[in-house]
Design an enzyme around this catalytic site. Structure first.
Site, mmCIF file in Angstrom:
data_model
loop_
_atom_site.group_PDB
_atom_site.id
_atom_site.type_symbol
_atom_site.label_atom_id
_atom_site.label_comp_id
_atom_site.label_asym_id
_atom_site.label_seq_id
_atom_site.Cartn_x
_atom_site.Cartn_y
_atom_site.Cartn_z
ATOM 1 N N ARG A 248 1.182 -1.493 0.121
ATOM 2 C CA ARG A 248 -0.043 -0.228 -0.119
ATOM 3 C C ARG A 248 1.242 1.078 -0.305
ATOM 4 O O ARG A 248 1.757 0.449 0.227
ATOM 5 C CB ARG A 248 -0.462 0.323 1.152
ATOM 6 N N ASN B 237 -6.189 8.273 7.279
ATOM 7 C CA ASN B 237 -4.638 7.991 7.474
ATOM 8 C C ASN B 237 -4.470 7.992 8.893
ATOM 9 O O ASN B 237 -5.134 8.771 9.269
ATOM 10 C CB ASN B 237 -3.370 7.257 6.696
ATOM 11 N N LYS C 123 -3.199 -7.103 11.052
ATOM 12 C CA LYS C 123 -4.533 -7.505 11.245
ATOM 13 C C LYS C 123 -5.242 -7.572 10.451
ATOM 14 O O LYS C 123 -6.244 -7.560 10.085
ATOM 15 C CB LYS C 123 -4.225 -6.476 12.838
ATOM 16 N N ASP C 124 -4.850 -6.711 9.094
ATOM 17 C CA ASP C 124 -4.961 -6.784 7.891
ATOM 18 C C ASP C 124 -5.617 -7.582 6.909
ATOM 19 O O ASP C 124 -6.335 -7.510 6.172
ATOM 20 C CB ASP C 124 -5.165 -5.328 7.411
ATOM 21 N N CYS D 11 -12.298 -9.411 9.342
ATOM 22 C CA CYS D 11 -11.243 -8.289 10.351
ATOM 23 C C CYS D 11 -11.970 -6.652 10.499
ATOM 24 O O CYS D 11 -12.002 -6.369 12.256
ATOM 25 C CB CYS D 11 -10.324 -7.325 8.921
ATOM 26 N N SER E 238 -0.198 4.029 1.865
ATOM 27 C CA SER E 238 -0.185 4.722 3.130
ATOM 28 C C SER E 238 1.333 5.072 3.326
ATOM 29 O O SER E 238 2.392 4.534 3.632
ATOM 30 C CB SER E 238 -0.621 4.226 3.572
ATOM 31 N N THR F 257 -3.958 11.845 9.084
ATOM 32 C CA THR F 257 -5.399 12.705 9.115
ATOM 33 C C THR F 257 -6.148 12.546 10.408
ATOM 34 O O THR F 257 -7.166 14.141 10.839
ATOM 35 C CB THR F 257 -6.172 11.988 7.956
ATOM 36 N N ARG F 258 -6.061 11.403 11.129
ATOM 37 C CA ARG F 258 -7.032 11.151 11.761
ATOM 38 C C ARG F 258 -6.255 12.296 13.342
ATOM 39 O O ARG F 258 -6.953 12.266 13.913
ATOM 40 C CB ARG F 258 -7.160 10.310 12.495
ATOM 41 N N ARG G 101 -12.086 7.432 9.943
ATOM 42 C CA ARG G 101 -11.374 7.106 8.332
ATOM 43 C C ARG G 101 -10.019 8.198 7.992
ATOM 44 O O ARG G 101 -9.603 9.005 8.537
ATOM 45 C CB ARG G 101 -12.560 7.114 7.276
ATOM 46 N N LEU H 95 -15.153 -1.312 14.751
ATOM 47 C CA LEU H 95 -15.979 -2.184 15.639
ATOM 48 C C LEU H 95 -15.602 -2.942 16.749
ATOM 49 O O LEU H 95 -15.880 -2.969 17.720
ATOM 50 C CB LEU H 95 -16.882 -3.293 15.490
ATOM 51 N N ARG H 96 -14.152 -3.726 16.566
ATOM 52 C CA ARG H 96 -13.662 -4.218 17.915
ATOM 53 C C ARG H 96 -13.901 -2.727 19.580
ATOM 54 O O ARG H 96 -14.058 -3.434 20.753
ATOM 55 C CB ARG H 96 -11.761 -5.077 17.645
ATOM 56 N N ARG H 97 -12.888 -2.121 19.008
ATOM 57 C CA ARG H 97 -13.555 -1.009 19.662
ATOM 58 C C ARG H 97 -14.142 -0.117 20.400
ATOM 59 O O ARG H 97 -14.762 -0.531 21.862
ATOM 60 C CB ARG H 97 -12.351 -0.006 19.746
#
Length: 320
Positions: A10, A153, A82-83, A244, A12, A156-157, A151, A132-134
Site C-alpha cells: 500500500r 491514515n 491485522k489487515d 477483520c 500509505s 489525517t486522523r 477514517r 467495531l472491536r474497539r
C-alpha cells in the site's frame, strides 16, 4: 536463489515505512539482492466516506496487492497482519510473520484532556475509532462516552483530533511507534479493557505457494514466538468465521520457560452495543498454536458467540 525481489505495498505512509523496513532487513541479510517496490492504493484506502464494516471485509487492504502476485508482477506483499484475511486466495500463502511490536490499543487525546485518562474522560466525550472491536469493548466499559467513526491514515486522523473534531482517538500503539509518533500515546489501554486485533503489531509477508526461492529469502525475518502467537489468534478468528471488521479481540502470551512455555490465548466477542461481551481463555503447547485458537473459538461459540456474530453480520454486512 534469485537475486531480485519485487514487493507490493500500500502507498500509505505507515505501509511504506513498514515495507522499507522489510526491504532494508532483506538487503542486509542477502548480499547482492536487488529489491523494487510497487506501491498502490487499495479499496480500503480509496473509500474514506463509508465505515469500514459497511464496505465489506474480503481483503479491503490486501486484494490489489495479491492480484499483483497472482499475475507475476510482484513476488511478495507486505501487510499489517491485522489487515490480512485468515483465508487467502488460492495460490497464495502467509510466508513469514515478523517480530511483533506492542499490540496494545493506545489512547491519544486532544490537548484539552491532557489531564484525563480513558476512565476519567467526561460524559459525552467524543471518541474516534473505525474499529467495531474497539467500539464494542469501550461501549461495554464506558457507556457514557460518545463514539464517532473516523477514517483516513494516521496523520489525517491526528489532524482531525487536533482540530477539535474529537476529544480522543483510539489507535494501534505499534503504528504510532513505527511512524515516530509514540510521543502522542497518552495511555496504553489495558487488555482487561480492550483486547487487541488478531495479528496487531506484527507484519505478515504474503507470497505465492510453492515459491521456494522467495520463501527462503523472506524466512530470515520470521520471528517464531510472534508467529506462534499470531497463528493461534488467526485460527481463533478463522474458526469463528469472523473478519477483520467484527468485534473479536485477542491477547496472547507465553507462561513458562523456553520451548516448555505454554501459549495462553484470551479471546472476546461482543455485541455492537457493548451490552453482551463473552470472554474466555485457553492454553496449550506452543508447538500447536492453531489447536489452541480453535479450542477457544469453540468455547466462545458454546457461550453464544455465534448468535452475536450473526446479528452483527445482519447489521453491517453490505448488500450483495
Amino acid at each position: 536463489m534469485a537475486n531480485t525481489l519485487r514487493i507490493a505495498s500500500r502507498r500509505s505512509q505507515l505501509a511504506m515505512v513498514q515495507t522499507h523496513w522489510v526491504r532494508d532487513e532483506l538487503l542486509q541479510a542477502h548480499q547482492g539482492l536487488e529489491i523494487s517496490i510497487e506501491a498502490m492504493a487499495t479499496q480500503g484506502d480509496k473509500i474514506l466516506d463509508v465505515a469500514l464494516a459497511k464496505i465489506g471485509d474480503k481483503g479491503l487492504f490486501t486484494k490489489e496487492l495479491e492480484a499483483q502476485m497472482l499475475v507475476d508482477q510482484a513476488d511478495i506483499a507486505v501487510h499489517s497482519l491485522k489487515d490480512l484475511p485468515t483465508n487467502l486466495p488460492d495460490g497464495l500463502m502467509l510466508g513469514c510473520i515478523t517480530e511483533r511490536e506492542d499490540p496494545a490499543d493506545a489512547l491519544v487525546v486532544h490537548a484539552r484532556h491532557s489531564d484525563k485518562s480513558l476512565a476519567t474522560l467526561p460524559e459525552g466525550a467524543v471518541v474516534g475509532t473505525s474499529s467495531l472491536r474497539r467500539l464494542a469493548q469501550l461501549r461495554h466499559h464506558y457507556p457514557h462516552l460518545t463514539f464517532k467513526d473516523v477514517r483516513g491514515n494516521v496523520i489525517t486522523r491526528l489532524e482531525k483530533l487536533d482540530s477539535g473534531e474529537f476529544d480522543c482517538l483510539i489507535l494501534a500503539a505499534a503504528g504510532l511507534g513505527r511512524l515516530g509518533l509514540a510521543d502522542r500515546i497518552h495511555e496504553l489501554i489495558d487488555p482487561s479493557i480492550s483486547l487487541h486485533a488478531v495479528g496487531q503489531g506484527a507484519l505478515g509477508i504474503e507470497c505465492r505457494e510453492g515459491d521456494e526461492a522467495v520463501l527462503a529469502q523472506i524466512k530470515v525475518l520470521e520471528h517464531l514466538p510472534t508467529a506462534r502467537r499470531c497463528l493461534a489468534e488467526r485460527a481463533f478468528l478463522r474458526q469463528l468465521e469472523g473478519g477483520c471488521q467484527v468485534p473479536i479481540g485477542v491477547n496472547s502470551c507465553f507462561e513458562g520457560e523456553a520451548e516448555q512455555a505454554e501459549l495462553v490465548l484470551t479471546g472476546m466477542v461482543a455485541s455492537l452495543d457493548g451490552l453482551r461481551l463473552i470472554r474466555d481463555v485457553r492454553r496449550g503447547p506452543q508447538q500447536d498454536p492453531e489447536a489452541i485458537g480453535i479450542a477457544l473459538a469453540e468455547a466462545l461459540r458454546a457461550q453464544g458467540a455465534g448468535e452475536i456474530l450473526e446479528e452483527i453480520f445482519a447489521t453491517v454486512r453490505p448488500e450483495a
